[in-house]
Design a protein around this motif. Structure first.
Motif: not given
Ligand SMILES: Nc1ncnc2c1ncn2[C@@H]1O[C@H](COP(=O)(O)OP(=O)(O)OP(=O)(O)O)[C@@H](O)[C@H]1O
Ligand SMILES: [Mg+2]
Length: 253
Positions: A40-52
């Motif tokens: 989902g979208y929210r999990a993608e936000q967490v992955r974006a944080l992880r990537n940063r």
């Protein structure tokens, strides 16, 4: 009434042949999006944080990363667990989640795991580190829970004990994600943040007071914490789950 933490012993489906703990979906905190809705979208936000955060780790050495916030109930624990799950998705990365909230621990509860020996027991020397770390049944993510309740958390979390522990953990894990109590009501989060490599500051939208956030950030910086950035929890506005513009789905072929 449903007693979530008893599920492990009552339900044979919750252990596999190797006696590895397996999380029972129905009792896991609903905001653990990396567990409930990894596409989902929210999990993608967490992955974006992880990537940063991974990008910020320029020397690629093992890192201790604290998740904290100014006050209570601002999403620290949920953010820490989601982030640790996202980090454990990366290839060849050993990840450890640590519950350093010795006052109001919630990581085991949110993951529907029984409380066992953990951080306080290790710091007090009553349980060896290897015995206190266990799998959460989610990829290779490992957990060091809060451990037995102690009357004097601030003394148990002493700087020298933390330094020694972090050095040992870095021999084994690439990322050590540490959930802490809030910064303003006690000194614990400040002490742990000052010993860690980085600190992620959680803000809860429409909840965290600006003055409190400023004061907490100042406290952390005064103590020598390396504040890497802020993560805003409970974003309001358009619901991403139902907005086609915000939902990215694979084509299915
Ligand atoms: N995105 C979200 N939207 C709504 N509620 C949330 C969200 N994330 C977490 N919550 C809920 O808010 C409460 C507080 O979350 P959490 O325990 O992660 O905060 P915390 O900052 O760790 O709290 P504490 O200060 O008690 O340790 C929990 O009941 C959790 O289920
Ligand atoms: Mg918490």
């Amino acid at each position: 009434m449903f007693r979530s933490r008893k599920a492990k012993t009552e339900d044979p489906a919750t252990t596999n042949g190797d006696d590895m703990l397996v999380i029972v979906d129905r009792a896991v905190n609903p905001y653990l999006v990396m567990f409930h809705d990894p596409a989902g979208y929210r999990a993608e936000q967490v992955r974006a944080l992880r990537n940063r955060l991974v990008t910020m780790n320029t020397d690629s050495e093992p890192k201790t990363l604290v998740v904290t916030s100014a006050g209570r109930s601002e999403g620290k624990s949920v953010t820490a667990i989601n982030l640790a799950m996202a980090l454990s998705e990366l290839e060849r990365q050993e990840v450890l989640l640590v519950d350093a909230d010795l006052r109001r621990p919630s990581v085991e509860k949110y993951l529907n795991l029984n409380p066992e020996a953990g951080l306080s027991d290790v710091l007090l020397g009553s349980t060896p580190l290897e015995k206190a770390i266990r799998p959460v049944g989610r990829r290779r993510l490992m957990l060091l829970g809060a451990g037995q309740r102690v009357a004097n958390p601030a003394e148990v979390l002493s700087a020298s004990r933390l330094d020694e522990l972090f050095a040992r953990l870095k021999e084994r894990y690439q990322y050590i994600v540490i959930d802490t109590p809030p910064v303003l009501p006690s000194t614990d989060a400040g002490v742990v943040s000052a010993r860690a490599d980085g600190t992620l500051f959680v803000l809860r939208l429409e909840h965290t007071l600006k003055g409190n956030a400023r004061e907490a950030l100042r406290n952390l910086q005064d103590l020598g914490a390396n504040v890497l950035g802020t993560f805003v929890s409970e974003i309001r506005g358009r619901d991403p789950e139902h907005d086609p513009e915000l939902r990215y789905e694979s084509s299915g072929d």
